[in-house]
Write an enzyme that holds these catalytic residues in place. Sequence first.
Site, PDB file in Angstrom:
ATOM      1  N   ASN A  27       0.775  -1.236   0.041  1.00 25.04           N
ATOM      2  CA  ASN A  27      -0.111   0.051  -0.064  1.00 25.04           C
ATOM      3  C   ASN A  27       0.931   1.017  -0.055  1.00 25.04           C
ATOM      4  O   ASN A  27       2.130   1.028   0.040  1.00 25.04           O
ATOM      5  CB  ASN A  27      -0.888  -0.004   1.084  1.00 25.04           C
ATOM      6  CG  ASN A  27      -2.550   0.580   0.967  1.00 25.04           C
ATOM      7  OD1 ASN A  27      -2.259   1.443   0.175  1.00 25.04           O
ATOM      8  ND2 ASN A  27      -3.264  -0.193   1.390  1.00 25.04           N
ATOM      9  N   HIS A  65      23.689   3.254  10.385  1.00 22.15           N
ATOM     10  CA  HIS A  65      24.470   3.857  10.870  1.00 22.15           C
ATOM     11  C   HIS A  65      25.323   3.053  11.919  1.00 22.15           C
ATOM     12  O   HIS A  65      24.837   2.165  12.190  1.00 22.15           O
ATOM     13  CB  HIS A  65      24.338   5.256  11.903  1.00 22.15           C
ATOM     14  CG  HIS A  65      23.263   6.184  11.208  1.00 22.15           C
ATOM     15  ND1 HIS A  65      23.550   7.009  10.338  1.00 22.15           N
ATOM     16  CD2 HIS A  65      22.029   6.446  11.103  1.00 22.15           C
ATOM     17  CE1 HIS A  65      22.979   7.818   9.825  1.00 22.15           C
ATOM     18  NE2 HIS A  65      21.742   7.453  10.437  1.00 22.15           N
ATOM     19  N   THR A 115      11.316  -6.925  16.289  1.00 21.20           N
ATOM     20  CA  THR A 115      12.608  -7.267  16.498  1.00 21.20           C
ATOM     21  C   THR A 115      13.037  -8.542  16.567  1.00 21.20           C
ATOM     22  O   THR A 115      14.409  -8.770  16.674  1.00 21.20           O
ATOM     23  CB  THR A 115      13.109  -6.237  17.888  1.00 21.20           C
ATOM     24  OG1 THR A 115      12.509  -6.956  18.953  1.00 21.20           O
ATOM     25  CG2 THR A 115      12.625  -4.981  17.752  1.00 21.20           C
ATOM     26  N   ARG A 175       5.140  -8.550  20.408  1.00 18.62           N
ATOM     27  CA  ARG A 175       4.911 -10.150  20.949  1.00 18.62           C
ATOM     28  C   ARG A 175       3.765 -10.664  20.747  1.00 18.62           C
ATOM     29  O   ARG A 175       2.840  -9.980  20.167  1.00 18.62           O
ATOM     30  CB  ARG A 175       5.233  -9.671  22.485  1.00 18.62           C
ATOM     31  CG  ARG A 175       3.831  -8.961  23.299  1.00 18.62           C
ATOM     32  CD  ARG A 175       3.925  -8.748  24.530  1.00 18.62           C
ATOM     33  NE  ARG A 175       2.808  -8.416  25.447  1.00 18.62           N
ATOM     34  CZ  ARG A 175       1.851  -7.411  25.023  1.00 18.62           C
ATOM     35  NH1 ARG A 175       2.139  -6.501  24.004  1.00 18.62           N
ATOM     36  NH2 ARG A 175       0.731  -7.332  25.562  1.00 18.62           N
TER      37      ARG A 175
END
Length: 176
Positions: A76, A107, A151, A166
């Site tokens: 989208n 970075h 993550t 989670r």
Amino acid sequence: MISPTTALGVVRFLIWTKMRRIRADGLGRLDGFPRVHRTARTEVRVGARVRLFPGVRLSLTRPGASVRIGARTYFNRNVEINCSTSVDIGSDCAIAWDVLIMDNDAHSVNGVYGRAPIRVGDHVWIGQGARILKGVTIGDGAIVGTGSIVTRDVPPRALVVGSPARVISTDVTWEL
């Protein structure tokens, strides 16, 4: 019969893949021209019947980087992929607006750049504004909730939400 809007989207897809040297495994549809920024020796490959909405951005920042988008997947508005290794998105996925998929840290920290491939399985739904970060694998049939920051790996057919994301439900199914 094909509508004029669909026909225009298919023509855009043909022009875009040719001009940007995108490998296509069939026809797709563009509702705008995605921006592609890439360095030398990178690859973008899209499956048949992929649909990309306006504002999609693909950035391949290092030689050898690859982005693969499976058949019948749609992005989208304003989906962004920032790739320095590889991002592999399966077939039949629904990627909502303003999603960021990033396989690197952009970075260095203490002189080290964090990079790790991302793999999104087949039939995955990623909700609006979600962030998928480096090294993550999302299992087939999973759902990533709106605004989630992923993550860690997501099991197949799991629903994940939150920051960090989670698991709140397992054995989920979804349809378009």
